[in-house]
Design an enzyme around this catalytic site. Sequence first.
Site, short mmCIF file in Angstrom:
data_model
loop_
_atom_site.label_atom_id
_atom_site.label_comp_id
_atom_site.label_asym_id
_atom_site.label_seq_id
_atom_site.Cartn_x
_atom_site.Cartn_y
_atom_site.Cartn_z
N LYS A 35 -10.66 -3.70 -4.03
CA LYS A 35 -11.18 -2.34 -4.14
C LYS A 35 -10.14 -1.39 -4.71
O LYS A 35 -10.44 -0.51 -5.48
CB LYS A 35 -11.57 -1.82 -2.75
CG LYS A 35 -12.79 -2.49 -2.18
CD LYS A 35 -13.04 -2.09 -0.73
CE LYS A 35 -12.39 -3.06 0.23
NZ LYS A 35 -13.10 -3.27 1.49
N LYS A 37 -5.69 -10.49 -7.15
CA LYS A 37 -6.97 -10.72 -6.47
C LYS A 37 -7.95 -9.60 -6.81
O LYS A 37 -7.53 -8.48 -7.14
CB LYS A 37 -6.75 -10.81 -4.96
CG LYS A 37 -6.32 -9.51 -4.34
CD LYS A 37 -6.29 -9.53 -2.82
CE LYS A 37 -5.87 -8.15 -2.33
NZ LYS A 37 -5.59 -8.01 -0.94
N LYS A 95 0.80 -1.22 0.00
CA LYS A 95 0.00 0.00 0.00
C LYS A 95 0.83 1.27 0.00
O LYS A 95 0.36 2.32 -0.40
CB LYS A 95 -0.96 0.01 1.20
CG LYS A 95 -2.07 -1.00 1.05
CD LYS A 95 -3.28 -0.62 1.88
CE LYS A 95 -4.44 -1.55 1.57
NZ LYS A 95 -5.56 -1.37 2.50
P1 TYM Z 1 -11.09 -5.94 3.90
O1 TYM Z 1 -12.08 -4.92 4.29
O2 TYM Z 1 -10.06 -5.58 2.88
O3 TYM Z 1 -11.82 -7.24 3.36
C1 TYM Z 1 -12.86 -7.89 4.08
C2 TYM Z 1 -12.71 -9.39 3.93
O4 TYM Z 1 -12.77 -9.78 2.55
C3 TYM Z 1 -11.68 -10.65 2.25
N1 TYM Z 1 -11.30 -10.46 0.83
C4 TYM Z 1 -11.22 -11.46 -0.07
N2 TYM Z 1 -11.44 -12.79 0.02
C5 TYM Z 1 -11.28 -13.52 -1.11
N3 TYM Z 1 -10.94 -12.99 -2.31
C6 TYM Z 1 -10.72 -11.68 -2.46
N4 TYM Z 1 -10.38 -11.16 -3.63
C7 TYM Z 1 -10.84 -10.84 -1.30
N5 TYM Z 1 -10.70 -9.51 -1.09
C8 TYM Z 1 -10.98 -9.30 0.22
C9 TYM Z 1 -10.57 -10.20 3.19
O5 TYM Z 1 -9.60 -11.20 3.36
C10 TYM Z 1 -11.35 -9.90 4.45
O6 TYM Z 1 -11.55 -11.08 5.20
N6 TYM Z 1 -7.81 -5.91 7.69
C11 TYM Z 1 -9.14 -6.36 7.28
C12 TYM Z 1 -10.24 -5.82 8.16
C13 TYM Z 1 -10.04 -6.09 9.60
C14 TYM Z 1 -10.16 -7.36 10.25
C15 TYM Z 1 -9.89 -7.11 11.62
C16 TYM Z 1 -10.47 -8.64 9.81
C17 TYM Z 1 -9.72 -5.18 10.56
N7 TYM Z 1 -9.62 -5.78 11.78
C18 TYM Z 1 -9.92 -8.16 12.56
C19 TYM Z 1 -10.48 -9.69 10.75
C20 TYM Z 1 -10.22 -9.43 12.11
C21 TYM Z 1 -9.38 -5.86 5.86
O7 TYM Z 1 -8.83 -4.89 5.42
O8 TYM Z 1 -10.37 -6.54 5.19
#
Ligand code: TYM
Length: 332
Positions: free
Chosen positions: A198, A195, A112
């Site tokens: 967003k 992948k 990032k």
């Molecule tokens: P975030 O908001 O980017 O994404 C939310 C969830 O979607 C999953 N994901 C995917 N799974 C499969 N294929 C894809 N292309 C794909 N893109 C996204 C992510 O793995 C995620 O599970 N850091 C986290 C948010 C967070 C969090 C936490 C999660 C903050 N604190 C504590 C678990 C526990 C994030 O940015 O997810």
Amino acid sequence: RPRVLSGIQPTADSYHLGNYLGAVRQWVTLQEEHEPFFFIADLHAITVEQDPKVLRERTRRAAAQLLAAGVDPERSAIFVQSHIPEHAQLGWVMQCITSFGEARRMTQFKDKSAKGGEGAASVGLFSYPMLMAADILLYRPAYVPVGEDQRQHLELTRDLAQRFNSRYKKTFRLPEPYILKEVAKIYDLQDPAIKMSKSASSPSGLIDMLDDPKASAKKIRSAVTDSEMEIRFDEESKPGVSNLLRIYSALTGTDIETLVGKYAGKGYGDLKKDLAEVVVDYVTPFREKTHQILEDRAYLDGILAQGAEKAGVVARRTLADVYERVGLVAPA
Ligand code: TYM
């Protein structure tokens, strides 16, 4: 019942298909036999600049989509991260037990900050994984359902939990990542080497769950495949087709082998046309439900308040233990 916890960032108007299949859908199934905590990670969202008005709106939309997806507020605590101050408070303690070198190895920060250069990235982006560790450890969950891209963060979380436990006293449970192989990584429809995401995907590579279903159907029909003719699952040499098969399988519950049999002798066009219909049937009710929920803001805010109440009880207890163990004096 063992606890599960997970979070999602409110950084887009809509979840994309990767978020949904990789994570949110598992939240719905896991809530049956666990004690679930699910939250909207607004504090994580502000590690990069956000428009305040848009962020507020997206936070509510994210919550509405959880409900539309089937997360049940009677079973699950659904809340907004910033409503529970203990996340930031424990996040600080986590930063204090993380070494600079170990934080630096986190690949998400490297990715990032690559664009503007490390010097321009916020300190918040750097310490993002320590806040995430706090999010998780506060609730002492057994499982954390996420996609593959969060695995490294989960590993750090376990390391920090172990470090804290051995340096002070056993306080945290070591959480297990819950990552379903079949849907752990959904790929971009136009560039199946990356992948679906967003930030990195082009609009035509990404399916928004709240988009006009017709537009989504079109994206599926124009997904990148390969120059062969045969429909088979082979991630190495046929990443585009394999991605479509995975999505198809996940949305219909049909296993990939059966799908491959069904499309023997048929062309990519047939597969895409059918999958486009599957996607339309899937997202149409989701979209309607989300919009319906968003119309009743008092209801939605009530659910978030109820979720924060449940989460707050657990979070306060854990933080009090932590503060006591590291040697902070409790207020009289
Ligand atoms: P975030 O908001 O980017 O994404 C939310 C969830 O979607 C999953 N994901 C995917 N799974 C499969 N294929 C894809 N292309 C794909 N893109 C996204 C992510 O793995 C995620 O599970 N850091 C986290 C948010 C967070 C969090 C936490 C999660 C903050 N604190 C504590 C678990 C526990 C994030 O940015 O997810």
